[in-house]
Design a protein around this motif. Structure first.
Motif, PDB file in Angstrom:
ATOM      1  N   ASN A  72       0.845  -1.195   0.000  1.00 42.15           N
ATOM      2  CA  ASN A  72       0.000   0.000   0.000  1.00 42.15           C
ATOM      3  C   ASN A  72       0.877   1.241   0.000  1.00 42.15           C
ATOM      4  OD1 ASN A  72      -2.535  -1.403   0.171  1.00 42.15           O
ATOM      5  ND2 ASN A  72      -1.934  -1.898   2.280  1.00 42.15           N
ATOM      6  N   ILE A  73       0.879   1.944  -1.128  1.00 42.40           N
ATOM      7  CA  ILE A  73       1.761   3.093  -1.288  1.00 42.40           C
ATOM      8  C   ILE A  73       1.479   4.167  -0.240  1.00 42.40           C
ATOM      9  CG2 ILE A  73       0.297   4.348  -2.938  1.00 42.40           C
ATOM     10  CD1 ILE A  73       3.906   3.987  -3.733  1.00 42.40           C
ATOM     11  N   GLN A  74       0.216   4.246   0.254  1.00 43.30           N
ATOM     12  CA  GLN A  74      -0.111   5.269   1.245  1.00 43.30           C
ATOM     13  C   GLN A  74       0.488   4.990   2.616  1.00 43.30           C
ATOM     14  OE1 GLN A  74      -2.200   3.342  -0.449  1.00 43.30           O
ATOM     15  NE2 GLN A  74      -4.227   3.245   0.469  1.00 43.30           N
ATOM     16  N   ASP A  75       1.061   3.797   2.801  1.00 42.17           N
ATOM     17  CA  ASP A  75       1.678   3.472   4.084  1.00 42.17           C
ATOM     18  C   ASP A  75       3.078   4.051   4.234  1.00 42.17           C
ATOM     19  OD1 ASP A  75      -0.561   2.090   4.769  1.00 42.17           O
ATOM     20  OD2 ASP A  75       0.255   0.127   4.220  1.00 42.17           O
ATOM     21  N   ILE A  76       3.640   4.591   3.151  1.00 40.59           N
ATOM     22  CA  ILE A  76       4.992   5.149   3.244  1.00 40.59           C
ATOM     23  C   ILE A  76       4.969   6.642   2.982  1.00 40.59           C
ATOM     24  CG2 ILE A  76       6.152   3.010   2.621  1.00 40.59           C
ATOM     25  CD1 ILE A  76       6.528   4.166  -0.191  1.00 40.59           C
ATOM     26  N   LYS A  77       5.966   7.337   3.488  1.00 42.87           N
ATOM     27  CA  LYS A  77       6.097   8.773   3.256  1.00 42.87           C
ATOM     28  C   LYS A  77       7.137   8.990   2.164  1.00 42.87           C
ATOM     29  CE  LYS A  77       4.826  10.070   7.875  1.00 42.87           C
ATOM     30  NZ  LYS A  77       5.233  10.511   9.179  1.00 42.87           N
ATOM     31  N   TRP A  78       7.106  10.204   1.575  1.00 42.95           N
ATOM     32  CA  TRP A  78       8.043  10.459   0.494  1.00 42.95           C
ATOM     33  C   TRP A  78       9.486  10.346   0.981  1.00 42.95           C
ATOM     34  CZ3 TRP A  78      11.601  14.346   0.762  1.00 42.95           C
ATOM     35  CH2 TRP A  78      11.351  15.381   1.654  1.00 42.95           C
ATOM     36  N   GLN A  79       9.698  10.624   2.294  1.00 40.21           N
ATOM     37  CA  GLN A  79      11.054  10.546   2.830  1.00 40.21           C
ATOM     38  C   GLN A  79      11.593   9.114   2.813  1.00 40.21           C
ATOM     39  OE1 GLN A  79       8.458  12.098   4.334  1.00 40.21           O
ATOM     40  NE2 GLN A  79       9.090  14.001   5.324  1.00 40.21           N
TER      41      GLN A  79
END
Ligand code: SF4
Ligand code: SF4
Length: 100
Positions: free
Chosen positions: A7-14
């Protein structure tokens, strides 16, 4: 962080690593890029003519029309570039330094 993530929303851009590939379309909306900002646009609604030029010129599509017809920045995504303030015909947008 374990890659690949489901789930891409589980990670932050950092968390993104150099050179990695993002394969999920539309994923940028999950990244709150507004935290890069040092200045924010503030609209003087008494002068705004609701022309929408700021909306057209914002390179981050960070401006939306509120329920009164004013165009305001979504600070989750606004990076504070100041282009909206530069393009506003009646000069009613002021770039204000963010408090830290
Ligand atoms: S400051 Fe830049 S990113 Fe923010 S709303 Fe204005 S044009 Fe868009
Ligand atoms: S460009 Fe200026 S006058 Fe036009 S909608 Fe945006 S803030 Fe209002």
């Amino acid at each position: 962080m374990k890659w690949p993530v489901k789930n891409i929303q589980d990670i932050k851009w950092q968390d993104l690593e150099l050179g990695m590939t993002i394969t999920e379309p539309g994923s940028s909306r999950f990244y709150k890029t507004g935290d890069w900002r040092t200045f924010k646009p503030v609209v003087d609604k008494s002068k705004c003519i609701k022309c929408g030029l700021c909306y057209i010129f914002c390179p981050d599509a960070a401006i939306y029309e509120d329920n009164e017809g004013f165009f305001v920045a979504n600070l989750d995504y606004c990076k504070g570039c100041g282009i909206c303030a530069k393009e506003c015909y009646v000069q009613c947008i002021t770039m204000v330094e963010e408090e830290v």
